[in-house]
Design an enzyme around this catalytic site. Structure first.
Site, PDB file in Angstrom:
ATOM      1  N   GLU A  42       1.475  -1.239   0.075  1.00 49.27           N
ATOM      2  CA  GLU A  42       0.311  -0.050  -0.010  1.00 49.27           C
ATOM      3  C   GLU A  42       0.866   1.472  -0.303  1.00 49.27           C
ATOM      4  O   GLU A  42       1.227   1.288   0.866  1.00 49.27           O
ATOM      5  CB  GLU A  42      -0.351  -0.558   1.093  1.00 49.27           C
ATOM      6  CG  GLU A  42      -2.116   1.007   1.451  1.00 49.27           C
ATOM      7  CD  GLU A  42      -1.546   2.459   2.171  1.00 49.27           C
ATOM      8  OE1 GLU A  42      -1.465   3.413   0.900  1.00 49.27           O
ATOM      9  OE2 GLU A  42      -1.534   1.974   3.558  1.00 49.27           O
TER      10      GLU A  42
ATOM     11  N   CYS B 172      -2.264   8.388   4.737  1.00 49.80           N
ATOM     12  CA  CYS B 172      -2.306   7.804   3.699  1.00 49.80           C
ATOM     13  C   CYS B 172      -3.517   8.134   3.012  1.00 49.80           C
ATOM     14  O   CYS B 172      -3.194   8.272   1.300  1.00 49.80           O
ATOM     15  CB  CYS B 172      -2.240   6.093   3.319  1.00 49.80           C
ATOM     16  SG  CYS B 172      -0.447   5.356   3.728  1.00 49.80           S
TER      17      CYS B 172
END
Length: 543
Positions: free
Chosen positions: A293, A327
């Protein structure tokens, strides 16, 4: 020997404590913070059950209070990476052969230790080491990490139940083996829960792990490692090392027993890792699993029907909680011109109402960014915007690193929808807005979709249901986590499995059953009860 089929039902999400004045959790957290600050922690690496110390001793300072020393950690070298791999491989057979219920109960016990005995300490180390306020620490290092452990036990038990059908006279079964070799977990600074989940999800599946935590997350990482050991994790199953990235990669990515990497970090680093692994394919015993990720340029798309207060709240929280270092943080927003003036007015007022300072003052909404490198990068974007006629800083923009790495939450209005801060990941408390003609909604959806290479999170704010449906369809590939009338942050394990595609990663959805499949290798076993004794088939007969 299996003496029963043991059930691990779907757990409930860990309740979020509110730390209100006078609450018991607030009192315990304040005491833990004072205790942690009164000590100078000595932080070794953990390799094969041994505490490893080196000659290179480095200080840890709170990002918001650089004059204070939390403790010292010992930086490793290449030989320590090799020792960690050796320890992981030595522990592999015993760990893989341990009964599932005993493996599961180690992680369930760790979850209970986090929820009770160590809750204030895992939150305290996260607050001091990573500069999070109490709520941001609570939803991360306590609740999300607890949820990862409990839900992953449930998900893995469901995988083990999945078995093939059998015909008459035979029985088929499926074994879900760990990968052959060791798994490398590389974890970021911004979420203690990610730091805990990446090594434990692979380990839960029977793998043994080399874990490299970001240097700026070591303070809470070592606390979680101590909790795992207290929960009964055998020596060598997870080996925590503090080394630089190139040293780690040079050894792990050329090792024949490298079986996979579980990564969260920058897109550039992940791309380099993928390239390096590909170049070394001839060295490995099997094809490594590559799970990552990575970056994001997360968006909020507002329709002309949007409720202004809903939109402003989504932007204030989504862009500036934890200083925009999520994020998933809202980094760009598209505002229709029919509501733009009111949105900007309320957005500016909201930012000016934020208090910024140390984590020990619970009235502070904003704390420091993680380190000097990050501070300097963010400041450069802000300074350039101040001097650029194609942009206007609406609020914020002051930066000061004398006592800590403090950057005022900043809102930039871009005159060009492809302005640099609308396109590039900044990873800090900077939100860029672009005002578009209210009647050009669909055209702006296309603009949004093509502006960034990332596809992690995004949201649509609208009361018009047709607008919601259109945005949901046209932005299908623009975000792996998509929110309707909410901020694009705050994914909850078991509710919103997290991950994105495009340049945002492999979308293997941490917090779901999908992620665990990546750390398993299935073996089909067929047993025939009455095997044939003649090779001939009936069709071969003449009569």
């Amino acid at each position: 020997m299996n003496l029963g089929y043991f059930s691990y039902p779907m757990p409930a999400n860990e309740p979020v404590l509110n730390y209100a004045p006078g609450s018991s959790e607030r009192i315990k957290l304040k005491a833990a913070l004072a205790e942690l600050k009164s000590q100078v922690a000595d932080i070794p690496m953990y390799i094969g059950g041994k505490e490893v110390r080196t000659r290179t001793k480095l200080a840890l300072h709170p990002p918001h209070e650089l004059a204070h020393t939390l403790g010292y950690y010992y930086e490793g070298e290449g030989k320590h990476v090799q020792q960690a791999i050796d320890a992981a491989l030595a522990a592999k057979d015993g760990w893989a052969s341990m009964s599932w219920e005993n493996r599961a109960h180690i992680f369930l016990k760790a979850a209970d230790l986090l929820a009770t005995k160590y809750r204030a300490y895992i939150n305290g180390t996260t607050m001091l080491g990573q500069s999070k306020n109490p709520f941001q620490a609570e939803i991360d290092s306590a609740c999300e990490l607890i949820d990862f452990l409990r839900f992953n036990v449930h998900f893995l038990s469901e995988i083990y139940k999945q078995q093939p059908v059998s015909s008459a006279g035979i029985h088929n079964r499926m074994e879900y083996r760990p990968l052959e070799g060791f798994v490398l977990a590389i974890t970021p600074f911004n979420f203690t829960a990610i730091g805990g989940n990446l090594p434990t999800s692979a380990a839960m599946c029977g793998n043994t792990v080399v874990w490299k935590a970001a240097h700026t997350q070591i303070y809470s990482a070592q606390m979680f490692m101590r909790i795992l050991k207290e929960a009964g994790l055998p020596d060598g199953v997870i080996n925590l090392v503090y080394v630089d990235g190139p040293t780690l990669g040079n050894i792990c990515f050329t090792h024949p027993d490298f079986a996979g990497v579980h990564f969260t970090g920058s897109t550039g680093v992940f791309n380099y890792m993928w390239k390096t692994i590909g170049a070394n394919m001839g060295r490995y015993k099997s094809y490594p699993r590559i799970v990552g990720e990575t970056g994001g340029k997360d968006f909020v798309m507002a329709h002309k029907s949007a409720d202004v207060d809903v939109l402003v709240t989504a932007l204030l929280r989504g862009a500036f909680e934890y200083q925009g270092q999520k994020c998933s943080a809202a980094s760009r927003a598209y505002i229709p011109n029919n509501i733009a003036d009111e949105v900007k007015k309320k957005l500016v007022a909201g930012v000016r109402s934020f208090k910024m300072g140390t984590v020990e003052d619970f009235s502070n909404f904003i704390n420091a960014v993680i380190d000097e490198k990050s501070f300097d990068k963010i400041k450069t974007y802000i300074d350039n915007a101040k001097a650029d006629p194609k942009a206007e800083v609406l609020v914020g923009g002051k930066c000061d690193k004398k006592k800590g790495y403090f950057i005022e939450p900043t809102v930039i209005e871009a005159k060009n929808p492809k302005y640099i801060t609308m396109c590039e990941e900044i990873f800090g408390p900077v939100l860029t807005i672009y005002v578009y003609p209210a009647n050009s909604f669909e055209k702006t959806l296309d603009l949004l979709n093509e502006t960034s290479p990332y596809a992690l999170t995004g949201s649509i704010i609208a009361q018009d249901r047709n607008a919601v449906e259109l945005a949901t369809q046209k932005l299908r590939n623009a975000a792996g986590n998509f929110y309707i009338n909410d901020k694009p942050t705050g994914a909850v394990v078991g509710q919103q499995p997290f991950g994105g595609a495009r340049a945002s990663g492999t979308n293997d959805k941490a917090g779901s059953i999908l992620n665990l499949y990546r750390w398993l290798s299935a073996r089909t076993i067929k047993e025939t009860f009455n095997p044939p004794t003649d090779y001939r088939y009936p069709f071969m007969q003449e009569k």
